[in-house]
Motif scaffolding. Structure first.
Motif, mmCIF file in Angstrom:
data_model
loop_
_atom_site.group_PDB
_atom_site.id
_atom_site.type_symbol
_atom_site.label_atom_id
_atom_site.label_comp_id
_atom_site.label_asym_id
_atom_site.label_seq_id
_atom_site.Cartn_x
_atom_site.Cartn_y
_atom_site.Cartn_z
ATOM 1 N N ARG B 53 0.813 -1.212 0.000
ATOM 2 C CA ARG B 53 0.000 0.000 0.000
ATOM 3 C C ARG B 53 0.849 1.265 0.000
ATOM 4 O O ARG B 53 0.332 2.358 0.180
ATOM 5 N N ASN B 55 4.494 3.473 -1.575
ATOM 6 C CA ASN B 55 5.394 3.522 -2.721
ATOM 7 C C ASN B 55 6.800 3.082 -2.319
ATOM 8 O O ASN B 55 7.124 3.034 -1.128
ATOM 9 N N LYS B 303 7.706 4.002 -11.529
ATOM 10 C CA LYS B 303 6.320 3.713 -11.895
ATOM 11 C C LYS B 303 6.233 2.988 -13.225
ATOM 12 O O LYS B 303 5.271 2.285 -13.504
ATOM 13 N N LYS B 304 7.269 3.185 -14.060
ATOM 14 C CA LYS B 304 7.205 2.595 -15.400
ATOM 15 C C LYS B 304 7.766 1.186 -15.446
ATOM 16 O O LYS B 304 7.823 0.562 -16.496
ATOM 17 N N ASP B 306 8.142 -2.715 -15.191
ATOM 18 C CA ASP B 306 7.325 -3.934 -15.174
ATOM 19 C C ASP B 306 8.293 -5.105 -15.156
ATOM 20 O O ASP B 306 8.699 -5.610 -16.186
ATOM 21 N N MET B 326 7.206 -5.540 -9.642
ATOM 22 C CA MET B 326 6.642 -4.218 -9.919
ATOM 23 C C MET B 326 5.885 -4.312 -11.227
ATOM 24 O O MET B 326 6.322 -4.978 -12.154
ATOM 25 N N GLN B 327 4.724 -3.639 -11.266
ATOM 26 C CA GLN B 327 3.883 -3.789 -12.437
ATOM 27 C C GLN B 327 3.262 -2.455 -12.853
ATOM 28 O O GLN B 327 2.085 -2.221 -12.622
ATOM 29 N N ASN B 328 4.092 -1.586 -13.414
ATOM 30 C CA ASN B 328 3.586 -0.313 -13.956
ATOM 31 C C ASN B 328 2.673 0.412 -12.989
ATOM 32 O O ASN B 328 1.635 0.926 -13.377
ATOM 33 N N SER B 329 3.030 0.438 -11.752
ATOM 34 C CA SER B 329 2.136 1.144 -10.837
ATOM 35 C C SER B 329 2.964 1.787 -9.735
ATOM 36 O O SER B 329 4.146 1.494 -9.568
ATOM 37 N N GLU B 330 2.315 2.650 -9.012
ATOM 38 C CA GLU B 330 3.034 3.377 -7.974
ATOM 39 C C GLU B 330 3.451 2.435 -6.849
ATOM 40 O O GLU B 330 4.494 2.599 -6.233
ATOM 41 N N THR B 331 2.602 1.451 -6.577
ATOM 42 C CA THR B 331 2.901 0.519 -5.496
ATOM 43 C C THR B 331 3.416 -0.795 -6.065
ATOM 44 O O THR B 331 3.315 -1.050 -7.258
ATOM 45 N N PHE B 333 3.549 -4.862 -6.690
ATOM 46 C CA PHE B 333 2.538 -5.896 -6.909
ATOM 47 C C PHE B 333 2.719 -7.025 -5.896
ATOM 48 O O PHE B 333 1.761 -7.627 -5.423
#
Ligand code: SF4
Lengths: 146, 412
Positions: B53, B55, B303-304, B306, B326-331, B333
């Motif tokens: 939850r 970053n 953030k970018k 994956d 990590m999967q293209n998101s701020e947090t 996976f």
């Protein structure tokens, strides 16, 4: 408060309710020669039944809640609860966890908070000094039937 | 107590001093331990769940609070895992600084262990002495990072604080101080006949057993398994430093895998850490200490990503693994931590088997578990309550008995 005011020694029982150990090692550091809380008569004891002060660290995990209450109830009156560390006082970094029952003041009444993550040994000793003051006050009140 | 009757004693989870809660159950027959098991989960705070939850930069501070003692190793492993996933190259100077911080942590952690071991044996004066000299490394850590325990110096792609030229003399002074103290420590811990009698052939873990149970760190090395992440999968600057796994035969020429061997390994590792720090200072390269000083930009870059990343780090207690996706998101996976004590915990079962009840505290302490234990033991079938103090008392009494016996021998 002069040294002659120290009439009794504080016996302390330490309970870890799921802390990261940071506060716990600082408590031990406060007792060992550099800071030497033992010169004020502060002593760690092995059973809550012998203790005047309950030193609590950690944000209280589900498994530890019952144990914390039991340790608290086993202590003789008058007793003081000192919370060491942010995570015991407010939840700290763990505030949103699903496995927490704390912070500690939700479970047992707390008298003194020592903030810091972890607090320095000096701060812990300061907290114990405050506990001592409060305990003496409580004893006086009892003697005078207040 | 009826001697031939087996009964189970559960120890824990509250302990008056040190360590975290754990519950150990031992099946005893008289004074002998016949079987042992343990249960964990008293300190479960759901750190990995909370991590999903937040970053990546916020997680560094959460990772730091997985363990207050290894709070360089955890964020370091996390940072390396993120760097692996995002293909970030850490500047060379930062790699060396990380190594210095990690070794300082190892010194403080091993000294802490030696103090605890002495306390469990009943030598409280040694506990106090060792913790006194441990303050020196904490002073240096505070001088370099600004805090004694949680240091908050690591950052994805480097470190947040540089070590300036002005600060080096203080580190050198510490090295000299510990070289002297090391000799005294060896004298105290290795030449004392009582400590030897109390720890030799106690809590033995054979090499086969260590391999089978996947023991890591000093616990495995004391049983003769030559593995050390710093040697096998070097990270930070260790590849330049020629680290070699230390086994007790370096000193005594034999490996028994007992408590004494575990003390030796940790003592030798303190010396090794001092040498590593010395080398690092000498070879400290110039240059930047961060891959990307603007954190906002770093976050956008992350953030970018994956990809997945994994990191192995040799924490003071052994190999520590962080895995993340990590999967293209701020947090993140996914995030998974395998701490060394988790692997080592299983070794206490064979170690405890057939030991004496009075040896339980020192055996459990000898793997340096990052868990608090025993305060109150409950005699399960009689529902009587024995304080854990009593077990500790037993342990201390045994030491005193051995001391007396030694004295008598000297007279003869
Ligand atoms: S307050 Fe901080 S250092 Fe202390 S136990 Fe909690 S997380 Fe650890």
């Amino acid at each position: 408060m002069g040294l002659d005011a120290l009439k009794r020694s504080l016996w302390v029982f330490h309970i870890n309710t799921g802390s990261c150990n940071g506060c716990d090692i600082e408590i031990i550091a406060a007792l060992t020669p550099r800071y030497d809380a033992e010169r004020f008569g502060v002593k760690l004891v092995g059973s809550p039944r012998h203790a005047d002060v309950l030193l609590v660290t950690g944000p209280v995990t589900r498994k530890m809640k019952e144990r914390l209450i039991r340790a608290y109830e086993q202590m003789p009156e008058p007793k003081i609860v000192v919370v060491v560390g942010n995570c015991g006082s407010t939840g700290g970094v763990f505030y949103e966890s699903y496995n927490l029952e704390g912070p500690i003041d939700k479970i047992i009444p707390v008298d003194i908070y020592v903030p810091g993550c972890p607090p320095r040994p000096e701060a812990i000793i300061h907290g114990l000094a405050k506990a001592w003051e409060k305990l003496e006050g409580m004893k006086k009140c009892k003697q005078q039937n207040l | 107590m009826n001697k031939s009757k087996k009964c189970s004693i559960s120890i824990g989870p509250i302990h008056p001093a040190l360590k975290e809660p754990i519950q150990i159950e031992v099946l005893v027959e008289g004074e002998r331990v016949k079987d042992a098991s343990f249960s964990l989960g008293h300190v479960h705070r759901g750190i990995e769940w909370m991590g999903l939850r937040r970053n990546p930069i916020q997680i560094i501070y959460l990772a730091e609070r997985v363990c207050g003692i290894c709070n360089i190793s955890h964020p370091l492993a996390f940072c390396i895992a993120v760097e692996n996933a995002a293909n970030i190259r850490v500047p060379e100077r930062a790699e060396y600084l990380r190594t210095i911080y990690a070794e300082l942590e190892r010194i403080h952690s091993h000294l802490l262990f030696l103090g605890v071991a002495a306390h469990e044996l009943g030598f409280d004066s040694i506990l106090h002495y060792i913790w006194l000299i441990r303050e020196k490394v904490l002073d240096v850590i505070e001088y370099l990072t600004g805090n004694r325990i949680t240091k908050a110096v690591l950052m994805i792609g480097g470190v947040r604080r540089d070590i300036s030229k002005k600060q080096i003399p203080k580190i050198k002074e510490m090295l000299a101080y510990y070289k002297k103290a090391y000799e005294k420590l060896c004298e105290i811990l290795l030449d004392d006949p009582t400590i030897k009698l109390r720890t030799r052939d106690i809590g033995v873990l054979s090499k086969e057993e260590a391999l089978k149970l996947c023991a890591v760190g000093p616990t495995a090395r004391a049983s003769g398994v030559k593995k050390d992440t710093r040697q096998d999968f070097p990270y930070a600057a260790y590849a330049d430093l020629d680290v070699e796994a230390i086994t007790p035969d370096v000193l005594l020429g034999e490996i028994r895998g007992d408590v004494f061997d575990r003390i030796i390994v940790r003592l030798l590792e303190i010396k090794q850490s001092l040498e590593l720090i010395e080398k690092c200072i000498k070879e400290l390269p110039e240059g930047p200490t961060l891959y990307e000083p603007v954190l906002q930009k770093l976050l956008v870059d992350l953030k970018k990503v994956d990809n997945e990343g994994i990191a192995l780090v040799e924490a003071p207690r052994g190999e520590l693994i962080h895995y993340l996706r990590m999967q293209n998101s701020e947090t993140l996976f996914a995030w998974k931590i395998r701490a060394p004590t988790y692997a080592n915990m299983h070794t206490i079962v064979p170690m405890l088997k057939d030991s004496e009840l009075a040896d339980v505290p020192i055996i459990v302490a000898s793997i340096d578990p990052c868990l608090s234990c025993a305060n109150r033991a409950v005699l399960a079938d009689k529902e009587a309550i024995i304080a854990q103090e009593k077990i500790h008392e037993l342990c201390v009494k045994k030491t005193l008995k051995i001391k007396e016996r030694l004295k008598r021998w000297e007279h003869v």
